[in-house]
Design a protein around this motif. Sequence first.
Motif, short mmCIF file in Angstrom:
data_model
loop_
_atom_site.label_atom_id
_atom_site.label_comp_id
_atom_site.label_asym_id
_atom_site.label_seq_id
_atom_site.Cartn_x
_atom_site.Cartn_y
_atom_site.Cartn_z
N THR A 73 0.79 -1.23 0.00
CA THR A 73 0.00 0.00 0.00
C THR A 73 0.83 1.28 0.00
O THR A 73 0.29 2.36 -0.21
CB THR A 73 -0.94 0.02 1.21
OG1 THR A 73 -0.16 -0.14 2.41
CG2 THR A 73 -1.95 -1.12 1.13
N THR A 76 4.40 2.96 -5.21
CA THR A 76 3.86 3.57 -6.42
C THR A 76 4.31 2.75 -7.64
O THR A 76 5.28 1.99 -7.57
CB THR A 76 4.34 5.03 -6.59
OG1 THR A 76 5.78 5.04 -6.67
CG2 THR A 76 3.87 5.89 -5.42
N ARG A 147 -2.06 5.28 -6.94
CA ARG A 147 -0.65 5.32 -6.60
C ARG A 147 0.26 5.19 -7.83
O ARG A 147 1.30 4.53 -7.79
CB ARG A 147 -0.31 4.23 -5.57
CG ARG A 147 -1.18 4.30 -4.30
CD ARG A 147 -0.58 3.53 -3.15
NE ARG A 147 -0.23 2.17 -3.44
CZ ARG A 147 -1.06 1.14 -3.37
NH1 ARG A 147 -2.33 1.33 -3.00
NH2 ARG A 147 -0.64 -0.07 -3.64
#
Length: 315
Positions: A73, A76, A147
């Motif tokens: 999480t 990117t 992201r």
Amino acid sequence: MPHHPAGMSRRAVTRAAAVTGLAALFGVTAATGSARAATQVGPRTFDVSVSSAALGRSAPVRLILPSDFATQTARTYPVLYLLHGAHDDYTSWTRETDIVAFTEGRELIVAMPDAGPTGIPSVWRGGPDYETFQLQEVPAMLARDYRASGVRAVAGVSTGGYGAMAHAARHPGAFKAAASYSGILDTTAIGVPPLVDAIVARENLTPDSLWGNPILDALVWRDFNPRARATGLRGTPLYVSQGSGVTGGGVGDWLPQALESLLWPSAHLFTNALALLGIPVTAHYYAGGGHSWAYWKAEFAASWPMLAGALGVPE
């Protein structure tokens, strides 16, 4: 120690958990706004509706998310943009290729944005602005909600090949690499303006609604012509492929071959312009062939090492 169902490997359990996490993630965010309203169509594949000021409507983008998106999480991801062709839509790459399986484990986002019924992702005269949609609104949404990093590459077939080179040329530095498979790369080459007009007219649109009249509005046509804007491609790794179509003695459906033949000079004019400017390009010209996915799938595979290198992902 967690109990794994009989017959399931650790990897299968991990993958199932990731899929469940993705489903839960998008189930939660679907109601937070149109830019994040997502419909899951596969374990890693989602259709997202993006509210677009540039288009004056909401438009779809199909996404293939990284395998570890739900678990990593804080990470990117680079983005590979894949553009569709004329009279097709944003689902074409997943419908016609194995792009979902191909990108498994490579940890990138694949974004397949809508380009309208003509598949020409440009600024239409007094109409929709697909250039802004694809180059500004979609990247902003991906950065905010998925992201996405600022590392991007673009590839497209047919009018999507036009879009890949036009976007990269008109916006230097926006993409780390660009690839075109049977794209329209010189919009002013002999026979090409009538072809572009025919593509527009087939969707019951007025041909002049794109860039105006090819003669009276020659400067506009030039502004959106990848060959005329080729200096903007300096420093960007490029891949161009094109078949000769009927002139190569091919057999089969004559129409895709004839279309490929029509675009053969356009591609050469484009790569010749790059050569005169001293801009490197990997060009694959092949005898025969047709304007179809049967050839584009192989050309994507051939261009993949260049795209992967630009994105920083495994080949």
